[in-house]
Design a protein around this motif. Sequence first.
Motif, PDB file in Angstrom:
ATOM      1  N   ALA A   1      17.995  -2.210  38.374  1.00 41.75           N
ATOM      2  CA  ALA A   1      18.021  -1.000  39.196  1.00 41.75           C
ATOM      3  C   ALA A   1      17.379   0.153  38.436  1.00 41.75           C
ATOM      4  O   ALA A   1      17.754   0.434  37.290  1.00 41.75           O
ATOM      5  N   PRO A   2      16.399   0.855  39.024  1.00 44.60           N
ATOM      6  CA  PRO A   2      15.706   1.936  38.316  1.00 44.60           C
ATOM      7  C   PRO A   2      16.655   3.060  37.898  1.00 44.60           C
ATOM      8  O   PRO A   2      17.544   3.453  38.646  1.00 44.60           O
ATOM      9  N   LEU A   3      16.443   3.565  36.701  1.00 47.58           N
ATOM     10  CA  LEU A   3      17.247   4.669  36.167  1.00 47.58           C
ATOM     11  C   LEU A   3      16.347   5.599  35.375  1.00 47.58           C
ATOM     12  O   LEU A   3      15.601   5.161  34.500  1.00 47.58           O
ATOM     13  N   GLN A   4      16.400   6.883  35.682  1.00 49.33           N
ATOM     14  CA  GLN A   4      15.739   7.906  34.879  1.00 49.33           C
ATOM     15  C   GLN A   4      16.840   8.785  34.302  1.00 49.33           C
ATOM     16  O   GLN A   4      17.578   9.438  35.040  1.00 49.33           O
ATOM     17  N   PHE A   5      16.984   8.776  32.968  1.00 50.23           N
ATOM     18  CA  PHE A   5      18.084   9.552  32.374  1.00 50.23           C
ATOM     19  C   PHE A   5      17.546  10.630  31.436  1.00 50.23           C
ATOM     20  O   PHE A   5      16.581  10.439  30.709  1.00 50.23           O
ATOM     21  N   THR A   6      18.204  11.786  31.519  1.00 46.01           N
ATOM     22  CA  THR A   6      17.831  12.961  30.732  1.00 46.01           C
ATOM     23  C   THR A   6      18.976  13.336  29.802  1.00 46.01           C
ATOM     24  O   THR A   6      20.128  13.397  30.218  1.00 46.01           O
ATOM     25  N   LEU A   7      18.632  13.576  28.557  1.00 47.76           N
ATOM     26  CA  LEU A   7      19.568  14.131  27.578  1.00 47.76           C
ATOM     27  C   LEU A   7      19.133  15.553  27.259  1.00 47.76           C
ATOM     28  O   LEU A   7      17.953  15.801  27.002  1.00 47.76           O
TER      29      LEU A   7
ATOM     30  N   TRP B   1      18.405   3.448  23.292  1.00 46.27           N
ATOM     31  CA  TRP B   1      18.276   2.008  23.521  1.00 46.27           C
ATOM     32  C   TRP B   1      19.510   1.494  24.258  1.00 46.27           C
ATOM     33  O   TRP B   1      20.583   2.089  24.209  1.00 46.27           O
ATOM     34  N   HIS B   2      19.334   0.382  24.963  1.00 42.12           N
ATOM     35  CA  HIS B   2      20.476  -0.226  25.666  1.00 42.12           C
ATOM     36  C   HIS B   2      20.147  -1.664  26.054  1.00 42.12           C
ATOM     37  O   HIS B   2      19.015  -2.143  25.863  1.00 42.12           O
ATOM     38  N   CYS B   3      21.126  -2.368  26.601  1.00 41.72           N
ATOM     39  CA  CYS B   3      20.951  -3.773  26.969  1.00 41.72           C
ATOM     40  C   CYS B   3      20.227  -3.905  28.302  1.00 41.72           C
ATOM     41  O   CYS B   3      20.084  -2.945  29.064  1.00 41.72           O
ATOM     42  N   ASN B   4      19.795  -5.135  28.607  1.00 40.01           N
ATOM     43  CA  ASN B   4      19.121  -5.395  29.873  1.00 40.01           C
ATOM     44  C   ASN B   4      20.133  -5.759  30.963  1.00 40.01           C
ATOM     45  O   ASN B   4      21.355  -5.628  30.767  1.00 40.01           O
ATOM     46  N   ALA B   5      19.646  -6.239  32.107  1.00 37.98           N
ATOM     47  CA  ALA B   5      20.528  -6.548  33.237  1.00 37.98           C
ATOM     48  C   ALA B   5      21.387  -7.780  32.991  1.00 37.98           C
ATOM     49  O   ALA B   5      22.344  -8.016  33.731  1.00 37.98           O
ATOM     50  N   GLN B   6      21.055  -8.540  31.955  1.00 35.87           N
ATOM     51  CA  GLN B   6      21.865  -9.706  31.589  1.00 35.87           C
ATOM     52  C   GLN B   6      22.797  -9.413  30.406  1.00 35.87           C
ATOM     53  O   GLN B   6      23.464 -10.312  29.893  1.00 35.87           O
ATOM     54  N   GLY B   7      22.837  -8.168  29.968  1.00 29.05           N
ATOM     55  CA  GLY B   7      23.702  -7.797  28.845  1.00 29.05           C
ATOM     56  C   GLY B   7      23.126  -8.176  27.502  1.00 29.05           C
ATOM     57  O   GLY B   7      23.860  -8.257  26.513  1.00 29.05           O
ATOM     58  N   GLU B   8      21.812  -8.383  27.422  1.00 34.78           N
ATOM     59  CA  GLU B   8      21.161  -8.799  26.178  1.00 34.78           C
ATOM     60  C   GLU B   8      20.369  -7.631  25.581  1.00 34.78           C
ATOM     61  O   GLU B   8      19.862  -6.777  26.311  1.00 34.78           O
ATOM     62  N   TYR B   9      20.246  -7.661  24.240  1.00 32.15           N
ATOM     63  CA  TYR B   9      19.502  -6.615  23.539  1.00 32.15           C
ATOM     64  C   TYR B   9      18.200  -7.175  22.982  1.00 32.15           C
ATOM     65  O   TYR B   9      18.200  -8.188  22.268  1.00 32.15           O
TER      66      TYR B   9
ATOM     67  N   VAL C   1      19.341   0.493  34.880  1.00 37.54           N
ATOM     68  CA  VAL C   1      20.782   0.598  34.642  1.00 37.54           C
ATOM     69  C   VAL C   1      21.216  -0.566  33.752  1.00 37.54           C
ATOM     70  O   VAL C   1      20.885  -1.721  34.040  1.00 37.54           O
ATOM     71  N   PRO C   2      21.915  -0.297  32.648  1.00 30.85           N
ATOM     72  CA  PRO C   2      22.351  -1.391  31.779  1.00 30.85           C
ATOM     73  C   PRO C   2      23.456  -2.225  32.421  1.00 30.85           C
ATOM     74  O   PRO C   2      24.217  -1.735  33.253  1.00 30.85           O
ATOM     75  N   ALA C   3      23.537  -3.481  32.022  1.00 34.75           N
ATOM     76  CA  ALA C   3      24.582  -4.379  32.515  1.00 34.75           C
ATOM     77  C   ALA C   3      25.935  -4.005  31.923  1.00 34.75           C
ATOM     78  O   ALA C   3      26.044  -3.181  31.011  1.00 34.75           O
ATOM     79  N   CYS C   4      26.966  -4.643  32.456  1.00 38.90           N
ATOM     80  CA  CYS C   4      28.288  -4.604  31.818  1.00 38.90           C
ATOM     81  C   CYS C   4      28.493  -5.969  31.172  1.00 38.90           C
ATOM     82  O   CYS C   4      28.618  -6.974  31.871  1.00 38.90           O
TER      83      CYS C   4
ATOM     84  N   ARG D   1      32.775  -4.405  26.843  1.00 43.48           N
ATOM     85  CA  ARG D   1      32.280  -3.031  26.731  1.00 43.48           C
ATOM     86  C   ARG D   1      32.013  -2.430  28.099  1.00 43.48           C
ATOM     87  O   ARG D   1      31.528  -3.078  29.005  1.00 43.48           O
ATOM     88  N   TRP D   2      32.317  -1.124  28.200  1.00 38.27           N
ATOM     89  CA  TRP D   2      31.949  -0.361  29.390  1.00 38.27           C
ATOM     90  C   TRP D   2      30.433  -0.150  29.363  1.00 38.27           C
ATOM     91  O   TRP D   2      29.848   0.016  28.291  1.00 38.27           O
ATOM     92  N   PRO D   3      29.733  -0.139  30.507  1.00 35.43           N
ATOM     93  CA  PRO D   3      28.284   0.051  30.524  1.00 35.43           C
ATOM     94  C   PRO D   3      27.865   1.354  29.853  1.00 35.43           C
ATOM     95  O   PRO D   3      28.416   2.420  30.148  1.00 35.43           O
ATOM     96  N   HIS D   4      26.865   1.276  28.982  1.00 31.80           N
ATOM     97  CA  HIS D   4      26.534   2.425  28.142  1.00 31.80           C
ATOM     98  C   HIS D   4      25.084   2.395  27.679  1.00 31.80           C
ATOM     99  O   HIS D   4      24.403   1.370  27.739  1.00 31.80           O
ATOM    100  N   ILE D   5      24.638   3.545  27.167  1.00 29.92           N
ATOM    101  CA  ILE D   5      23.328   3.713  26.538  1.00 29.92           C
ATOM    102  C   ILE D   5      23.556   4.347  25.169  1.00 29.92           C
ATOM    103  O   ILE D   5      24.282   5.337  25.046  1.00 29.92           O
TER     104      ILE D   5
END
Length: 326
Positions: free
Chosen positions: A145-151, A171-179, A210-213, A217-221
Amino acid sequence: MIPEPENTPDGPRYEGRTLPRPDDEVVDQGAGFDLTTLVSRRAMFSIAGLGVGAAALAACSAVTAADASPSATASATPLSTPTATATPTPTPTVSYALPAAEIPDETAGPYPGDGSNGPDVLEQSGIVRSDLRSSIGGGTTAEGAPLQFTLRITDMANGDVPFAGVAVYAWHCNAQGEYSMYSSGIENETYLRGVQVTDADGQVTFTSIVPACYSGRWPHIHFEVYPSVDTITDSANAIATSQIAMPESMLASVYALPAYDGSTRNLSQITLASDNVFGDDGGALQVATVTGDATNGYTAMLVARVDTTTAPTGGSAPGGGGPGGR
């Protein structure tokens, strides 16, 4: 077209600077050289547009804790085909409330890719980019799922003014929870990792998914903040290491997508309160404000206050646990 250096008695130079790797091409001089080139070009553009910038700054009001809650004014739209670029994309204009405290220091986890435990993407030319979806130089593209995130980073030691010019590695994991760089089968991929330099508003924006769960772990970046472009390649120089939490309200729709097989089950077994990172306060200072939907994409925003007068306590963790979205 690959830029050509100028041969001088002191060795090859590009834009007046000596190449740190004289035997390699200009595009293979490493992240530090890339970032310095980026900042030099920004300075040139800022001089050319000084009149416009001054007028814009005059229109800005001071930020106080009484301001509105974070919300990105740009609406979520389908994201274009991934393209790597060394020039940050313009960040959306936002209104935001100043958080109650400094962004919590957190572990970088066992998969940082910052050289602290082996793999080091920050030494690779091309890591300075806003679109994280493809590996550097091409290769696999992460689907999701597309995600544009701003810090938006503020400088607590100087009255919470925008922290312009600091380097942010996310950095974060992919849709399968892999890095990438670590998980089986994608050790040679570098997707979902990138660096941007904050603009005059202290902002960086990344295009991603959007990162996987994954289990436990709770979904995170993840993100690290570095004080300058000259320090990005040494993880010990980070002035802040933290994580962005995805809000629960968006996750059911995302994890219903086929690409996220297993995330719905994993999410049912954890909460923000039970997560070993966000559990101290339920992620009060780390849950992003998000708009959009799973089809057209999401826009996320988080304000992070960084206090350079306190010693960072976050950083890489030893091995333990592991990604697994299935």
